[in-house]
Write an enzyme that holds these catalytic residues in place. Structure first.
Site, PDB file in Angstrom:
ATOM      1  N   ARG A 177       0.640  -0.955   0.295  1.00 36.83           N
ATOM      2  CA  ARG A 177       0.444  -0.256   0.198  1.00 36.83           C
ATOM      3  C   ARG A 177       0.727   1.227  -0.223  1.00 36.83           C
ATOM      4  NH1 ARG A 177      -5.055  -0.387   4.379  1.00 36.83           N
ATOM      5  NH2 ARG A 177      -5.760   1.573   3.022  1.00 36.83           N
ATOM      6  N   CYS A 234      -0.885   6.505   9.313  1.00 33.27           N
ATOM      7  CA  CYS A 234      -1.040   4.886   8.714  1.00 33.27           C
ATOM      8  C   CYS A 234      -2.346   5.604   7.440  1.00 33.27           C
ATOM      9  CB  CYS A 234      -1.673   3.651   9.747  1.00 33.27           C
ATOM     10  SG  CYS A 234      -3.680   4.380  10.625  1.00 33.27           S
TER      11      CYS A 234
END
Length: 281
Positions: A177, A234
């Site tokens: 990611r 995050c």
């Protein structure tokens, strides 16, 4: 500050002692059903269930992200429903390597609860150590805890950009990611330019428990994390709290960006980087 984690064996002793901690079950999965079903099937005796999406976050929005910090008055009302009392120790746990329990750990400390710890290894460690579980739900006597915001440092998007330019900003996403190869949830794939890839899962050993403090210290040193403050984000501020816990264990002071990638990527004016441009320092 108090210890970040507690072992199942030590927790069992404390629960039999004169000052047992309040237990919070924070089971949650991204995109999955609420954890209340798993809680009803079996949880630590006396534990209260905590819903991460509705009690540990405000309503999601593009402007604020998927898990904005809740209003402290709402958090206090929830904490009292869980039975939290002023000055009482708290232990949080889940069944996913503390990835969701850490959100409760960080948020309660942000709101002024000083003695909060994470059950290392979670429910699996508890049952492996011979700990009992109970089923169903339970009535909890309301608590009287008083909460106030701002006891831990945070960043907004502008602050995160400045940290990426002038300090160390850790990206707790999985590496794929971070690189922008996949993005299952948010509007754009990639990472904040200048952020350093530091996948949260690497804070754990194969047994789902935190690595020893010395190993965490070595891990962050290898990523170029200096002593003192370091920023972290995050996807939506949940697993960043896990990174924050590991950083505290490594002797650092984490500064969390609650809006995280879900807020940053929703703003078309914010730049996005992909690939390995800051994978390590």
């Amino acid at each position: 500050m108090p210890d970040v984690i507690v072992s199942a064996a030590d927790l069992a002793r404390e629960l039999d002692g004169p000052r047992p901690p309040r237990l919070l079950d924070v089971r949650w999965t991204l995109g999955g059903p609420p954890g209340i079903g798993a809680y009803r099937e079996g949880h630590l005796p006396g534990a209260s269930y905590v819903d991460l999406d509705t009690e540990l976050a405000a309503a999601p929005s593009a402007a604020a992200g998927r898990h904005p910090l809740p209003d402290v008055a709402d958090l206090q009302s929830a904490a009292r429903r869980w039975g939290l009392r002023a000055g009482e120790p708290v232990v949080v746990y889940d069944d996913s390597g503390a990835m969701s329990a850490a959100r409760a750990w960080w948020l309660l400390r942000w709101a002024g609860v000083e003695d909060v710890r994470i059950l290392d290894g979670g429910l699996a460690a508890w049952t492996a150590a011979g700990g009992a579980v109970e089923t169903g739900e339970r009535d909890v006597e309301p608590g009287d805890v008083e909460l106030s915001p701002g006891h831990l440092p945070t960043l907004d998007a502008d602050g995160a950009a400045q940290w990426a330019d002038e300090g160390v900003l850790l990206d707790a996403h999985a590496a794929e990611r971070y690189r922008g190869e996949v993005e299952p949830v948010d509007q754009r794939a990639g990472h904040i330019p200048g952020a350093v890839s530091a996948p949260t899962a690497q804070n754990l050993g194969a047994d789902g428990r935190f690595l020893p403090a010395d190993d965490l210290t070595a891990r962050f040193a290898a990523l170029g994390v200096p002593e003192g403050d370091v920023a972290v984000y995050c996807g939506s501020g949940v697993t960043a709290a896990h990174q924050a816990a590991a950083l505290v264990m490594a002797g650092r002071t984490p500064v969390l960006y609650p809006g995280s990638w879900s807020q940053w990527s929703a703003d078309p004016e914010r730049p996005v980087a992909t690939g390995e441009d800051a994978a390590a320092r």
